[in-house]
Design an enzyme around this catalytic site. Structure first.
Site, PDB file in Angstrom:
ATOM      1  N   ARG A 151       0.796  -1.218   0.000  1.00  0.00           N
ATOM      2  CA  ARG A 151       0.000   0.000   0.000  1.00  0.00           C
ATOM      3  C   ARG A 151       0.832   1.273   0.000  1.00  0.00           C
ATOM      4  NH1 ARG A 151      -3.309  -0.717   5.325  1.00  0.00           N
ATOM      5  NH2 ARG A 151      -1.279  -1.510   6.002  1.00  0.00           N
ATOM      6  N   CYS A 152       2.039   1.232  -0.527  1.00  0.00           N
ATOM      7  CA  CYS A 152       2.916   2.409  -0.492  1.00  0.00           C
ATOM      8  C   CYS A 152       2.252   3.615  -1.150  1.00  0.00           C
ATOM      9  CB  CYS A 152       4.254   2.096  -1.150  1.00  0.00           C
ATOM     10  SG  CYS A 152       4.133   1.383  -2.791  1.00  0.00           S
ATOM     11  N   TRP A 153       1.562   3.382  -2.257  1.00  0.00           N
ATOM     12  CA  TRP A 153       0.895   4.472  -2.976  1.00  0.00           C
ATOM     13  C   TRP A 153      -0.171   5.127  -2.113  1.00  0.00           C
ATOM     14  CZ3 TRP A 153      -4.413   3.882  -4.312  1.00  0.00           C
ATOM     15  CH2 TRP A 153      -4.954   2.631  -4.000  1.00  0.00           C
ATOM     16  N   CYS A 161       4.141  -2.663  -5.290  1.00  0.00           N
ATOM     17  CA  CYS A 161       4.728  -1.479  -4.703  1.00  0.00           C
ATOM     18  C   CYS A 161       6.001  -1.059  -5.403  1.00  0.00           C
ATOM     19  CB  CYS A 161       5.021  -1.763  -3.258  1.00  0.00           C
ATOM     20  SG  CYS A 161       5.432  -0.314  -2.338  1.00  0.00           S
ATOM     21  N   ALA A 208       1.506   7.092   0.800  1.00  0.00           N
ATOM     22  CA  ALA A 208       2.102   8.332   0.287  1.00  0.00           C
ATOM     23  C   ALA A 208       1.034   9.400   0.087  1.00  0.00           C
ATOM     24  CB  ALA A 208       2.835   8.051  -1.023  1.00  0.00           C
TER      25      ALA A 208
END
Length: 209
Positions: free
Chosen positions: A69-71, A209, A74
């Site tokens: 879930r990095c997006w 990711c 961010a």
């Protein structure tokens, strides 16, 4: 001239390697420690200045754990700064689980609608294969984040905190793989939409990711 390596060439390389103590020392090092650690230039490390003239606010770091879930993190962290200033808070997080929940709902709806549309296609059809490859991965991008926020809004993390399933995505299961490995799985990315449904974009790795 034949450039192929011969048995004599290999024997020469072996003798040259054995005769050099530095080569043997390097062999011992890289078989016990990561090459990146062995190749580290200690002079550069020691000469790096870690004193800073500008300090940022020491906000708590957000952690996506083992998910892709990095997006999403961010995007939420980008909005988090303004929200903290506006509300006069020192610590605050938007619920990543809330946003991901609605992302999964939108992906599931898109996938099922797409399967209905392609119901008459063969299983080896390229579009069907694209859909079945990974229907609900974690990975995403900016336009997907914008669409989720615009349609479903945001809530504080306290209203929908993290759970085990949000931190730890399901482990892939392999059966009958010709390579015996499922470490790299191609997975399509899809964009969530506030309209009729998500649109397809480029593909990514299984982590997303």
């Amino acid at each position: 001239m034949n450039g192929a390596l011969s048995a004599g060439d290999f024997e020469l390389l072996r003798k040259d390697f054995s005769a050099n103590p530095a080569y043997r020392l390097a062999e011992n090092a890289v078989t016990q420690v990561a090459v990146s650690d062995v190749a580290l230039n200690r002079e550069i490390v020691n000469s790096t200045d870690h004193f800073l003239s500008t300090l940022l606010d020491d906000w708590k770091v957000t952690n996506q754990e083992h998910s892709g879930r990095c997006w999403l993190f961010a995007g939420l962290n980008l909005l988090r700064v303004g929200a903290m200033k506006k509300m006069g808070l020192k610590e605050f997080e938007f619920s990543q689980n809330h946003a991901m929940f609605w992302d999964k709902i939108e992906r599931a709806n898109y996938f099922l609608e797409a399967i209905i549309e392609t119901a008459g296609s063969d299983l080896d059809d390229r579009v069907v294969g694209f859909l079945l490859d990974s229907p609900a991965e974690d990975g995403g991008q900016w336009n997907m984040f914008v669409a989720i926020v615009a349609k479903h809004g945001l809530v504080p993390k306290a209203f929908m905190p993290e759970t085990h399933s949000s931190r730890e995505p399901p482990r892939p299961r392999c059966s009958g793989s010709s390579t015996g490995c499922c470490a790299s799985i191609s997975a399509p990315r899809r964009s969530a939409s506030t309209g009729s449904g998500p649109t397809r974009t480029a593909s990514s790795t299984g982590t997303g990711c």
